[in-house]
Design a protein around this motif. Structure first.
Motif, PDB file in Angstrom:
ATOM      1  N   ALA A 111       2.409 -21.059  -1.038  1.00 33.63           N
ATOM      2  CA  ALA A 111       1.658 -22.176  -1.268  1.00 33.63           C
ATOM      3  C   ALA A 111       1.376 -22.831   0.238  1.00 33.63           C
ATOM      4  CB  ALA A 111       2.095 -23.282  -2.064  1.00 33.63           C
ATOM      5  N   LEU A 112       2.444 -22.990   0.901  1.00 36.72           N
ATOM      6  CA  LEU A 112       2.280 -23.551   2.407  1.00 36.72           C
ATOM      7  C   LEU A 112       1.509 -22.547   3.241  1.00 36.72           C
ATOM      8  CD1 LEU A 112       5.557 -25.426   2.781  1.00 36.72           C
ATOM      9  CD2 LEU A 112       3.405 -26.280   2.393  1.00 36.72           C
ATOM     10  N   LEU A 113       2.091 -21.269   3.162  1.00 35.73           N
ATOM     11  CA  LEU A 113       1.508 -20.332   4.035  1.00 35.73           C
ATOM     12  C   LEU A 113       0.042 -19.904   3.721  1.00 35.73           C
ATOM     13  CD1 LEU A 113       2.065 -18.210   6.450  1.00 35.73           C
ATOM     14  CD2 LEU A 113       2.224 -16.454   4.638  1.00 35.73           C
ATOM     15  N   PHE A 114      -0.517 -19.876   2.565  1.00 33.25           N
ATOM     16  CA  PHE A 114      -1.730 -19.703   2.386  1.00 33.25           C
ATOM     17  C   PHE A 114      -2.581 -20.995   2.829  1.00 33.25           C
ATOM     18  CE2 PHE A 114      -1.050 -16.333  -1.181  1.00 33.25           C
ATOM     19  CZ  PHE A 114      -0.399 -15.641  -0.392  1.00 33.25           C
ATOM     20  N   SER A 115      -2.094 -21.872   2.693  1.00 38.13           N
ATOM     21  CA  SER A 115      -2.982 -23.207   3.045  1.00 38.13           C
ATOM     22  C   SER A 115      -3.087 -23.069   4.556  1.00 38.13           C
ATOM     23  CB  SER A 115      -2.389 -24.423   2.546  1.00 38.13           C
ATOM     24  OG  SER A 115      -2.692 -25.543   3.051  1.00 38.13           O
ATOM     25  N   MET A 116      -2.006 -22.782   5.238  1.00 36.35           N
ATOM     26  CA  MET A 116      -1.961 -22.695   6.846  1.00 36.35           C
ATOM     27  C   MET A 116      -3.159 -21.700   7.159  1.00 36.35           C
ATOM     28  SD  MET A 116      -1.241 -23.643   9.630  1.00 36.35           S
ATOM     29  CE  MET A 116      -0.176 -24.918   9.691  1.00 36.35           C
ATOM     30  N   ASP A 118      -5.697 -20.460   5.403  1.00 33.23           N
ATOM     31  CA  ASP A 118      -7.065 -21.219   5.426  1.00 33.23           C
ATOM     32  C   ASP A 118      -7.306 -22.128   6.574  1.00 33.23           C
ATOM     33  OD1 ASP A 118      -9.435 -22.189   3.656  1.00 33.23           O
ATOM     34  OD2 ASP A 118      -8.080 -23.791   3.519  1.00 33.23           O
ATOM     35  N   TYR A 119      -6.213 -22.877   7.046  1.00 26.75           N
ATOM     36  CA  TYR A 119      -6.534 -23.907   8.027  1.00 26.75           C
ATOM     37  C   TYR A 119      -6.837 -23.321   9.264  1.00 26.75           C
ATOM     38  CZ  TYR A 119      -4.766 -28.133  10.557  1.00 26.75           C
ATOM     39  OH  TYR A 119      -4.790 -29.289  11.498  1.00 26.75           O
ATOM     40  N   ILE A 120      -6.226 -22.160   9.398  1.00 27.41           N
ATOM     41  CA  ILE A 120      -6.736 -21.451  10.807  1.00 27.41           C
ATOM     42  C   ILE A 120      -8.035 -20.378  10.684  1.00 27.41           C
ATOM     43  CG2 ILE A 120      -4.411 -21.416  11.801  1.00 27.41           C
ATOM     44  CD1 ILE A 120      -4.382 -18.134  11.371  1.00 27.41           C
TER      45      ILE A 120
END
Ligand code: SF4
Ligand code: SF4
Ligand code: FES
Lengths: 167, 333
Positions: A111-116, A118-120
């Motif tokens: 959840a955190l990695l995919f959101s990150m 997306d953020y980059i």
């Protein structure tokens, strides 16, 4: 089972390179997709899909892992760095992990990695987690077909490997 | 600040003199007055170099790993450490991770009214700066230069981390020297994250590409980070497969920042040291705060280091946790 954490695992490299190779041979653009599949469920689900003669696109390169929790976030980064257009991770349904709780940790990490990601700039559609059991051959095939369709629609990914090479 | 500073220095001397502590971990002036650097003072004599001023931004918690564990034992005194309010979060986080021997430490909590960034002072047009003094009244600083004096508003020249100060309350201490009322957190620390989230993926990629291309891989951000305290770091481990200095594998070079930020996700206290020490001015806090914001959104408010002994969000779970697919949508908007 290997406990040596390394993103240079031959499997990760080979899958990404394989996908890259397949890409240059054909003129028509095909997405490069890496699928990490848990040995106890989705990998068996893929087998079942195969023996039931259900197809899924050849663009998907499967890497077998002992548990979804074995997927170090660096494996996913490595796949993208080497040019993957999409990465999917399949594990046992929550509550059914062979090691009891591995997939619950996977769920938080991803959840955190995919959101990150997306953020980059790696759009949200390019990463996915699906829970597929060994009995769900049909679901495995449907998930892969759907994912490939989605990535094909999104087109080529940003060059994650160029994250530090300003043009 | 002046008053607190004098009291802090006097108290450190006293504690060393009466044998309560045998070492002091504090700051001393570097080559220039604005270069205050962490230092371990081992004699009463050396304490003449101890300073506490507007340029003591460095967080000393990490130094307590080595200094608390190496000392102690029969007859040896404790180690005194000076901690600003925000530094205490890092100290607690290190206690949680069993990296500091609390028994051997004497914490002097020091009041803080915000630390200054010399570059922000320079950006306001001052050249040949020779000193920064507290003005008699108000929220101003007097900048003395080779060419005369000028004044600046303190809020305009604070360190990036102080723009969104966590509040003036120390989360752990043995003794406190502070004149500050705790007014709670300052500013909206997620503003920058929201601005990025509002961009398109292409714009975000371009933003990070421009920022990260500046990186010279000096590793200062990792070295200064109190959450990065592993005995052997993946980036130095030849067998990890990502240590490019040893393996000439470009993966580590390219993905360094994401790997670094993920390693401290859930443990980062947002102490701001990474951004402060980066010689290239890369806004590393925008990575850390993205993780903090997501963790708050997905799993409920969590502040690493608020208390010692908390269970971090990445080493716990609930059966009803949000699915990654939904999480990305939620985090992104
Ligand atoms: S990542 Fe940066 S803000 Fe977070 S604990 Fe480390 S130095 Fe402090
Ligand atoms: S401190 Fe800045 S320049 Fe140095 S490695 Fe970290 S990001 Fe790169
Ligand atoms: S064994 Fe399949 S997810 Fe853990």
């Amino acid at each position: 089972m290997s406990v040596n954490v390394s993103v240079n695992e031959p499997a990760v490299k080979a899958a990404a390179e394989n996908a890259a190779g397949a890409n240059t041979e054909n003129k028509e653009w095909r997405p490069r997709i890496v699928a990490f599949c848990c040995n106890w469920c989705s990998y068996a689900g893929a087998d079942l899909a195969g023996s039931s003669r259900l197809s899924y696109p050849a663009d998907v390169k499967i890497i077998r892992v002992p548990c979804s929790c074995r997927v170090n976030p660096m494996f996913i980064l490595k796949a993208f760095e080497r040019g993957a257009d999409g990465v999917i991770l399949c594990g046992c349904h929550p509550g059914d992990c062979h090691y009891s709780t591995g997939n619950y940790y996977t769920r938080r990490r991803m959840a955190l990695l995919f959101s990150m990601l997306d953020y980059i700039g790696v759009e949200r559609g390019r990463t996915r987690v699906e829970w597929v059991s060994a009995a769900e051959g049909a679901r495995f095939s449907a998930v892969m077909n759907d994912f490939v369709a989605k990535i094909t629609e999104l087109g080529e990914n940003v060059k994650v490997g160029d994250l530090r090479c300003k043009k | 600040m002046q008053k607190v500073s004098e009291k802090v220095i006097a108290r450190a001397r006293e504690l060393m003199h009466d044998g309560t502590v045998s070492k002091v971990v504090g700051w001393k002036a570097g080559e220039f007055f604005y270069d205050c650097e962490p230092n371990v003072f081992e004699t009463e004599e050396s304490l003449k170099d101890l300073v506490y001023n507007r340029f003591c931004g460095a967080n000393l918690s990490k130094y307590m790993i080595k200094n608390s564990i190496a000392s102690g034992g029969e007859g040896a005194g404790k180690v005194l450490v000076l901690l600003k309010p925000c530094d205490t979060y890092s100290f607690n986080q290190l206690l949680t991770e069993h990296r500091i021997d609390r028994e051997n430490v004497y914490i002097l909590g020091v009041g803080c009214e915000g630390m200054c960034d010399i570059d922000r002072i320079r950006e306001r047009g001052f050249k040949g700066i020779t000193g920064v003094l507290e003005a008699d009244s108000g929220n101003e600083l007097v900048i003395t230069t080779l060419y005369g004096e000028g004044k600046v508003n303190i809020d305009d020249v604070l360190l990036n981390k102080c723009d969104s100060c966590k509040g003036k309350a120390h989360k752990i201490y043995d003794e406190l020297i502070s004149d500050n009322e705790d007014e709670g957190p300052r500013g909206d620390r997620f503003e920058g994250v929201r601005e990025l989230e509002a961009m398109s993926p292409e714009q975000r990629f371009a933003f990070w590409q421009a920022e990260l291309s500046k990186c010279i891989r000096c590793n200062a951000c990792r070295n200064a980070c109190p959450a990065c305290s592993c005995r052997k770091c993946v980036f130095d481990n030849n067998a990890s497969g990502i240590a490019s200095k040893a393996n000439t594998d470009s993966f580590e070079e390219k993905m360094f920042h994401i790997i670094r930020a993920f390693h401290v996700a859930g443990r980062c206290t947002d102490c701001g040291e990474c951004t402060r020490v980066c010689p290239q001015g890369i806004p590393l806090h925008l990575f850390n705060r993205k993780y903090i914001k997501d963790i708050n959104d997905f799993y409920g408010e969590y502040a690493a280091g608020e208390e010692a002994g908390q269970r971090g969000p990445l080493i716990s779970f609930t059966e009803q946790d949000i699915e990654p697919g939904h999480a990305v949508v939620k985090g992104g908007n």
